[in-house]
Write a protein that holds these residues in place. Structure first.
Motif, PDB file in Angstrom:
ATOM      1  N   ASP A  41      40.103  51.825  23.687  1.00 27.35           N
ATOM      2  CA  ASP A  41      39.206  50.793  24.221  1.00 27.35           C
ATOM      3  C   ASP A  41      38.048  51.414  24.988  1.00 27.35           C
ATOM      4  N   TYR A  42      36.906  50.726  24.961  1.00 26.96           N
ATOM      5  CA  TYR A  42      35.856  51.000  25.934  1.00 26.96           C
ATOM      6  C   TYR A  42      36.361  50.392  27.236  1.00 26.96           C
ATOM      7  N   LEU A  43      36.604  51.228  28.237  1.00 27.98           N
ATOM      8  CA  LEU A  43      37.289  50.783  29.446  1.00 27.98           C
ATOM      9  C   LEU A  43      36.322  50.644  30.618  1.00 27.98           C
ATOM     10  N   ILE A  44      36.280  49.445  31.181  1.00 31.38           N
ATOM     11  CA  ILE A  44      35.504  49.173  32.386  1.00 31.38           C
ATOM     12  C   ILE A  44      36.474  49.101  33.561  1.00 31.38           C
ATOM     13  N   VAL A  45      36.230  49.900  34.590  1.00 29.11           N
ATOM     14  CA  VAL A  45      37.018  49.840  35.820  1.00 29.11           C
ATOM     15  C   VAL A  45      36.079  49.451  36.951  1.00 29.11           C
ATOM     16  N   SER A  46      36.386  48.355  37.617  1.00 26.69           N
ATOM     17  CA  SER A  46      35.501  47.823  38.654  1.00 26.69           C
ATOM     18  C   SER A  46      36.136  47.960  40.026  1.00 26.69           C
ATOM     19  N   LEU A  47      35.382  48.545  40.946  1.00 18.77           N
ATOM     20  CA  LEU A  47      35.830  48.796  42.307  1.00 18.77           C
ATOM     21  C   LEU A  47      34.961  48.029  43.288  1.00 18.77           C
ATOM     22  N   GLY A  48      35.558  47.599  44.414  1.00 16.92           N
ATOM     23  CA  GLY A  48      34.718  46.986  45.431  1.00 16.92           C
ATOM     24  C   GLY A  48      35.411  45.893  46.209  1.00 16.92           C
ATOM     25  N   ASP A  49      34.596  44.951  46.647  1.00 14.34           N
ATOM     26  CA  ASP A  49      35.036  43.900  47.557  1.00 14.34           C
ATOM     27  C   ASP A  49      35.198  42.571  46.823  1.00 14.34           C
ATOM     28  N   SER A  50      35.011  41.469  47.548  1.00 15.42           N
ATOM     29  CA  SER A  50      35.245  40.145  46.962  1.00 15.42           C
ATOM     30  C   SER A  50      34.238  39.800  45.873  1.00 15.42           C
ATOM     31  N   ILE A  51      33.070  40.444  45.871  1.00 16.11           N
ATOM     32  CA  ILE A  51      32.101  40.215  44.790  1.00 16.11           C
ATOM     33  C   ILE A  51      32.683  40.746  43.484  1.00 16.11           C
ATOM     34  N   THR A  52      33.284  41.932  43.539  1.00 15.11           N
ATOM     35  CA  THR A  52      33.959  42.471  42.360  1.00 15.11           C
ATOM     36  C   THR A  52      35.122  41.585  41.944  1.00 15.11           C
ATOM     37  N   ALA A  53      35.882  41.089  42.937  1.00 10.41           N
ATOM     38  CA  ALA A  53      37.037  40.241  42.632  1.00 10.41           C
ATOM     39  C   ALA A  53      36.634  38.929  41.979  1.00 10.41           C
ATOM     40  N   GLY A  54      35.373  38.498  42.161  1.00  7.83           N
ATOM     41  CA  GLY A  54      34.921  37.235  41.577  1.00  7.83           C
ATOM     42  C   GLY A  54      35.246  36.037  42.446  1.00  7.83           C
ATOM     43  N   TYR A  55      35.358  36.254  43.762  1.00  8.04           N
ATOM     44  CA  TYR A  55      35.758  35.176  44.665  1.00  8.04           C
ATOM     45  C   TYR A  55      34.709  34.068  44.756  1.00  8.04           C
ATOM     46  N   GLU A  56      35.211  32.825  44.824  1.00  8.95           N
ATOM     47  CA  GLU A  56      34.396  31.654  45.153  1.00  8.95           C
ATOM     48  C   GLU A  56      35.199  30.767  46.093  1.00  8.95           C
ATOM     49  N   PRO A  57      34.532  30.005  46.966  1.00  7.99           N
ATOM     50  CA  PRO A  57      35.262  29.141  47.901  1.00  7.99           C
ATOM     51  C   PRO A  57      36.148  28.146  47.165  1.00  7.99           C
ATOM     52  N   GLY A  58      37.310  27.911  47.741  1.00  9.64           N
ATOM     53  CA  GLY A  58      38.259  26.972  47.140  1.00  9.64           C
ATOM     54  C   GLY A  58      39.310  27.635  46.281  1.00  9.64           C
ATOM     55  N   MET A  59      39.170  28.943  46.032  1.00  7.99           N
ATOM     56  CA  MET A  59      40.169  29.633  45.225  1.00  7.99           C
ATOM     57  C   MET A  59      41.489  29.751  45.968  1.00  7.99           C
ATOM     58  N   THR A  60      42.568  29.767  45.214  1.00  5.72           N
ATOM     59  CA  THR A  60      43.896  30.007  45.751  1.00  5.72           C
ATOM     60  C   THR A  60      44.478  31.235  45.072  1.00  5.72           C
ATOM     61  N   GLU A  61      45.698  31.578  45.442  1.00  2.00           N
ATOM     62  CA  GLU A  61      46.318  32.775  44.869  1.00  2.00           C
ATOM     63  C   GLU A  61      46.607  32.633  43.376  1.00  2.00           C
ATOM     64  N   THR A  62      46.588  31.421  42.860  1.00  2.00           N
ATOM     65  CA  THR A  62      46.826  31.227  41.425  1.00  2.00           C
ATOM     66  C   THR A  62      45.535  31.034  40.635  1.00  2.00           C
ATOM     67  N   SER A  63      44.410  31.084  41.314  1.00  2.85           N
ATOM     68  CA  SER A  63      43.132  30.887  40.625  1.00  2.85           C
ATOM     69  C   SER A  63      42.818  32.071  39.718  1.00  2.85           C
ATOM     70  N   VAL A  64      42.171  31.790  38.618  1.00  6.81           N
ATOM     71  CA  VAL A  64      41.712  32.841  37.709  1.00  6.81           C
ATOM     72  C   VAL A  64      40.184  32.911  37.820  1.00  6.81           C
ATOM     73  N   PRO A  65      39.665  33.984  38.374  1.00  7.70           N
ATOM     74  CA  PRO A  65      38.215  34.069  38.580  1.00  7.70           C
ATOM     75  C   PRO A  65      37.459  34.277  37.282  1.00  7.70           C
ATOM     76  N   TYR A  66      36.191  33.927  37.314  1.00  5.41           N
ATOM     77  CA  TYR A  66      35.288  34.245  36.209  1.00  5.41           C
ATOM     78  C   TYR A  66      34.021  34.801  36.852  1.00  5.41           C
ATOM     79  N   GLY A  67      34.106  36.070  37.210  1.00  8.19           N
ATOM     80  CA  GLY A  67      33.018  36.722  37.917  1.00  8.19           C
ATOM     81  C   GLY A  67      32.205  37.617  37.016  1.00  8.19           C
ATOM     82  N   PHE A  68      31.489  38.555  37.617  1.00 10.68           N
ATOM     83  CA  PHE A  68      30.627  39.414  36.799  1.00 10.68           C
ATOM     84  C   PHE A  68      31.449  40.401  35.978  1.00 10.68           C
ATOM     85  N   VAL A  69      32.628  40.799  36.463  1.00 12.47           N
ATOM     86  CA  VAL A  69      33.447  41.757  35.707  1.00 12.47           C
ATOM     87  C   VAL A  69      33.936  41.133  34.409  1.00 12.47           C
TER      88      VAL A  69
END
Length: 421
Positions: A41-69
């Motif tokens: 595979d072409y492998l992307i590894v993303s490091l960082g903070d909540s921006i990398t995690a794809g966080y948005e307000p209202g998320m819970t521990e079961t939320s599936v983010p759709y961020g830039f990664v």
């Protein structure tokens, strides 16, 4: 995140205090299952903070983010088989990232506190214990992305309301100096772990809109500009490495668009909204591949799109969704992948050959054959009248997997990607 109202009449200290409070609030971390990484595979590894995690307000521990990664992985699929691993940690500072990468290089599990104390991410224990796998992924990575720095301003939080503007600026310089030193060490270690990976570092946008006051806005823009200068300086330090270390200039794209690209107005939260994450992904993709691509289905022009080896299937016989499966006209898909198909009229059976593989698909049967072995399908192939023609529609995933090809589906793009294995 804490619910803090934006006081547009406040001064610079108040605006910074708002950002700091927003960064410091605890939040449930978005949880996403670890992705299986194939050897080629072409492998992307993303490091960082909540921006990398794809966080948005209202998320819970079961939320599936759709961020830039997630979007960046989709862009990779236009170019070949792609996987992405996300090590975005909510509340992480540049010092925490340095500690994390240092531990990864050493290759021994650590405690969450060894990385950074009091991080509001319930997954920290998993990150700390997963050092060995993280090291393996970083050593295999083709692309490493970094977003870090916003949480570094937390160092100013205890005194931001009680110091002068001059003192605040001086302390900001201390924060920036530490940020630069930490980020340089992170990049140094990463280039040792994987000398051939491309490393992309995002600079820091500032989320407070000009409505807060022109002087405040200009001051915060200057602060963001200093983050950018540090990132550009690190890139310049590695200019002799065939441009493997590059900057993703996110800050400029957010300038003047803070309200439309973040949650600052609707939820008093500084994180990107979906439009913001799309912009960040576009900047990263254009830096890596020179373009950011979309599909007809993503833009609303079709219920589903099929991309075969980087090319979207363009046909008068559109794909059909049936019982949760995607079906395509058999000649369209065989032409696209370069397979050979034969049709037996008497038995209403299609035989498809691709290299050394053969798939036999009888119309109406819940069983097909893959290289002579039976394989079940819940929804069989069928004949579909399109205009005056009857076209044979076959289950796409079952067919291409039987032919030895990789199939990945993006629900957000409503797009099936087919690539060589």
């Amino acid at each position: 995140m804490k619910n803090v109202r934006l006081n547009l009449a406040s001064g610079l200290a108040g605006a910074l205090a708002l950002i700091l409070i927003l960064f410091s609030g605890t939040a449930a971390a978005p949880v996403k299952a670890a992705e299986a990484v194939q050897a080629d595979d072409y492998l992307i590894v993303s490091l960082g903070d909540s921006i990398t995690a794809g966080y948005e307000p209202g998320m819970t521990e079961t939320s599936v983010p759709y961020g830039f990664v997630d979007r960046l992985k989709e862009q990779g699929l236009f170019h070949g088989r792609t996987s992405a691993v996300n090590y975005g940690i909510l509340g992480l500072t540049s010092e925490g990232l340095k500690n994390y990468i240092t531990a990864i290089q050493a290759g021994s599990p650590v405690t969450a506190t060894d990385i950074q104390a009091n991080v509001p991410d319930p997954r920290m224990a998993s990150f700390a214990s997963g050092i060995t796998q993280a090291k393996a992924n970083l050593q295999k990575a083709d692309l490493i992305t970094i977003t870090i720095g916003g949480n570094d301003l937390l160092r100013l939080l205890p005194d931001v309301k009680n110091i002068s503007l001059e003192q605040l600026r001086a302390q900001s310089e201390e924060v920036l100096k530490a940020y630069g030193n930490n980020l340089r060490e992170v990049v140094r270690i990463l280039t040792e772990l994987n000398p051939s990976a491309q490393i992309l570092i995002a600079d820091q946008y500032q989320p407070v809109p000009k409505l807060a006051g022109e002087s405040i806005y200009d001051e915060l823009q200057q602060l963001a500009g200093k983050f950018t200068a540090i990132v550009d300086g690190i890139v310049a330090d590695h200019a002799n490495q065939a441009k493997l270390v590059k900057a993703a200039h996110v800050a400029a794209a957010f300038t003047g668009r803070e309200i439309s690209l973040t949650h600052i107005f609707s939820d008093t939260d500084i994180h990107p909204n979906q439009a913001g994450y799309e912009v960040i992904a576009k900047i990263f993709a254009e830096t890596v591949w020179g373009s950011f691509r979309t599909t007809t289905a993503k833009t609303g022009g079709a219920p589903i799109s099929v991309v075969v080896k980087g090319n979207e299937l363009n046909t008068p016989y559109p794909p059909i969704l049936k019982n949760g499966q995607t079906f395509v006209a058999i000649k369209d898909i065989t032409d696209a992948v370069g397979a050979i198909s034969k049709w037996d009229t008497r038995s209403s059976t299609a035989t498809i050959t691709y290299g050394s593989r053969t798939v036999v698909i009888p119309v109406g049967s819940k069983q097909i054959e893959v290289d002579g072995a039976p394989a079940a399908t819940a929804t069989p192939a069928f004949l579909q009248k399109v205009g005056k023609e009857n076209k044979t529609y076959v289950p796409l995933a079952l067919l291409v997997q039987g032919l030895g090809l990789d199939v990945q589906y993006s629900g957000k793009m409503k797009t099936v990607f087919i690539n060589e294995i």
